[in-house]
Design a protein around this motif. Sequence first.
Motif, PDB file in Angstrom:
ATOM      1  N   LYS A  72       0.939  -1.266   0.251  1.00 45.01           N
ATOM      2  CA  LYS A  72       0.293   0.068   0.041  1.00 45.01           C
ATOM      3  C   LYS A  72       1.189   0.843   0.013  1.00 45.01           C
ATOM      4  O   LYS A  72      -0.140   2.498  -0.763  1.00 45.01           O
ATOM      5  CB  LYS A  72      -0.945  -0.209   1.152  1.00 45.01           C
ATOM      6  N   GLN A  73       2.124   1.573   0.552  1.00 43.06           N
ATOM      7  CA  GLN A  73       2.907   2.028   0.416  1.00 43.06           C
ATOM      8  C   GLN A  73       3.014   2.996  -0.772  1.00 43.06           C
ATOM      9  O   GLN A  73       3.631   3.232  -1.010  1.00 43.06           O
ATOM     10  CB  GLN A  73       4.016   2.507   2.173  1.00 43.06           C
ATOM     11  N   LEU A  74       4.052   1.645  -1.220  1.00 48.40           N
ATOM     12  CA  LEU A  74       5.059   1.507  -2.202  1.00 48.40           C
ATOM     13  C   LEU A  74       3.496   2.024  -3.343  1.00 48.40           C
ATOM     14  O   LEU A  74       3.947   3.053  -4.310  1.00 48.40           O
ATOM     15  CB  LEU A  74       5.089   0.262  -2.923  1.00 48.40           C
ATOM     16  N   GLN A  79       2.023   6.317  -6.881  1.00 49.44           N
ATOM     17  CA  GLN A  79       1.043   7.544  -7.468  1.00 49.44           C
ATOM     18  C   GLN A  79       1.440   8.698  -7.361  1.00 49.44           C
ATOM     19  O   GLN A  79       1.100   9.666  -7.913  1.00 49.44           O
ATOM     20  CB  GLN A  79      -0.108   6.862  -6.700  1.00 49.44           C
ATOM     21  N   ARG A  80       1.838   9.094  -6.070  1.00 47.45           N
ATOM     22  CA  ARG A  80       1.796  10.023  -5.949  1.00 47.45           C
ATOM     23  C   ARG A  80       3.540  10.875  -6.114  1.00 47.45           C
ATOM     24  O   ARG A  80       3.424  12.216  -6.482  1.00 47.45           O
ATOM     25  CB  ARG A  80       1.029  10.933  -4.259  1.00 47.45           C
ATOM     26  N   SER A  82       5.593   9.659  -7.684  1.00 41.03           N
ATOM     27  CA  SER A  82       5.987   9.383  -8.723  1.00 41.03           C
ATOM     28  C   SER A  82       5.718  10.827  -9.883  1.00 41.03           C
ATOM     29  O   SER A  82       6.625  11.583 -10.303  1.00 41.03           O
ATOM     30  CB  SER A  82       5.864   8.410  -9.102  1.00 41.03           C
ATOM     31  N   GLN A  83       4.326  10.722  -9.960  1.00 42.82           N
ATOM     32  CA  GLN A  83       3.816  12.141 -10.577  1.00 42.82           C
ATOM     33  C   GLN A  83       3.934  13.625 -10.518  1.00 42.82           C
ATOM     34  O   GLN A  83       4.499  14.381 -11.037  1.00 42.82           O
ATOM     35  CB  GLN A  83       2.319  12.271 -10.153  1.00 42.82           C
ATOM     36  N   SER A  84       4.413  13.790  -9.193  1.00 38.90           N
ATOM     37  CA  SER A  84       5.003  15.239  -8.656  1.00 38.90           C
ATOM     38  C   SER A  84       5.849  15.744  -8.895  1.00 38.90           C
ATOM     39  O   SER A  84       6.866  16.681  -8.519  1.00 38.90           O
ATOM     40  CB  SER A  84       4.649  15.672  -6.592  1.00 38.90           C
ATOM     41  N   VAL A  85       7.055  13.714  -8.869  1.00 34.07           N
ATOM     42  CA  VAL A  85       8.439  14.539  -9.191  1.00 34.07           C
ATOM     43  C   VAL A  85       8.904  14.505 -10.317  1.00 34.07           C
ATOM     44  O   VAL A  85      10.391  13.348 -10.768  1.00 34.07           O
ATOM     45  CB  VAL A  85       9.581  14.223  -7.920  1.00 34.07           C
ATOM     46  N   ALA A  86       7.931  13.764 -10.862  1.00 28.23           N
ATOM     47  CA  ALA A  86       8.528  13.249 -13.070  1.00 28.23           C
ATOM     48  C   ALA A  86       9.480  14.096 -13.732  1.00 28.23           C
ATOM     49  O   ALA A  86      10.465  13.890 -14.058  1.00 28.23           O
ATOM     50  CB  ALA A  86       7.261  12.888 -13.663  1.00 28.23           C
ATOM     51  N   VAL A 149      -1.423  17.336  -7.548  1.00 27.55           N
ATOM     52  CA  VAL A 149      -1.593  15.644  -7.713  1.00 27.55           C
ATOM     53  C   VAL A 149      -1.975  14.842  -6.626  1.00 27.55           C
ATOM     54  O   VAL A 149      -3.712  14.377  -6.874  1.00 27.55           O
ATOM     55  CB  VAL A 149      -0.299  15.010  -6.981  1.00 27.55           C
ATOM     56  N   SER A 150      -2.149  15.582  -5.614  1.00 28.24           N
ATOM     57  CA  SER A 150      -3.646  15.210  -4.631  1.00 28.24           C
ATOM     58  C   SER A 150      -4.831  15.423  -4.881  1.00 28.24           C
ATOM     59  O   SER A 150      -6.091  15.144  -5.038  1.00 28.24           O
ATOM     60  CB  SER A 150      -3.433  16.091  -3.422  1.00 28.24           C
TER      61      SER A 150
END
Length: 184
Positions: A72-74, A79-80, A82-86, A149-150
């Motif tokens: 769940k953490q991974l 999701q969160r 990786s998208q914000s630091v793409a 993102v959130s």
Amino acid sequence: AVVSTQSTGELEEASRYEGSCSGLLGQVIGYKEFQRYLSLKHAGCTDSVEINEALNEGLEKMKTITRRYSRKQLRWIKQRLSQSVANYHYVRLDTTFPEEWETQISKTACEIMEMFLCGKLKSEASDMPQASMISKTCDICEITCIGDVSFTAHMKSRKHRRRKAYLKQKPLYDKFRADSKTPV
């Protein structure tokens, strides 16, 4: 798996203070999984086979719950984060095997830090757009999210969709209730 007597002693000690799983200890991974073991110990059970069976059952449950929580953490990180630091450089270190800590994780992390300190690896964190830190509020759910993102994740969530569907149906329900009331 062998469990130290110190670990079981800590479980028993905690259960004396807490009692049941209804309090804060019930939220800790690895406590409520041992309820059968603890209840046998508190009841004064002397059957060592049954006690060991309950202890092993608790261990297996704890391992399962821990793995589930880790996945769940991974998933959340993927999701969160990786998208914000793409657009930024980041490294994910696999810590699955603790026995390989020195060769796989520590060494790699030190090499990356050395590159950063020598200026070979630039930090783009200061260049991160400030717009991503703006808070947005969902009027339907009355929830405030920090960052795009959130907020996007919330808008796609099941909770948001259900709340939106409920609010669409609510006027029809209210009208039905108003029409069905008979004056006294």
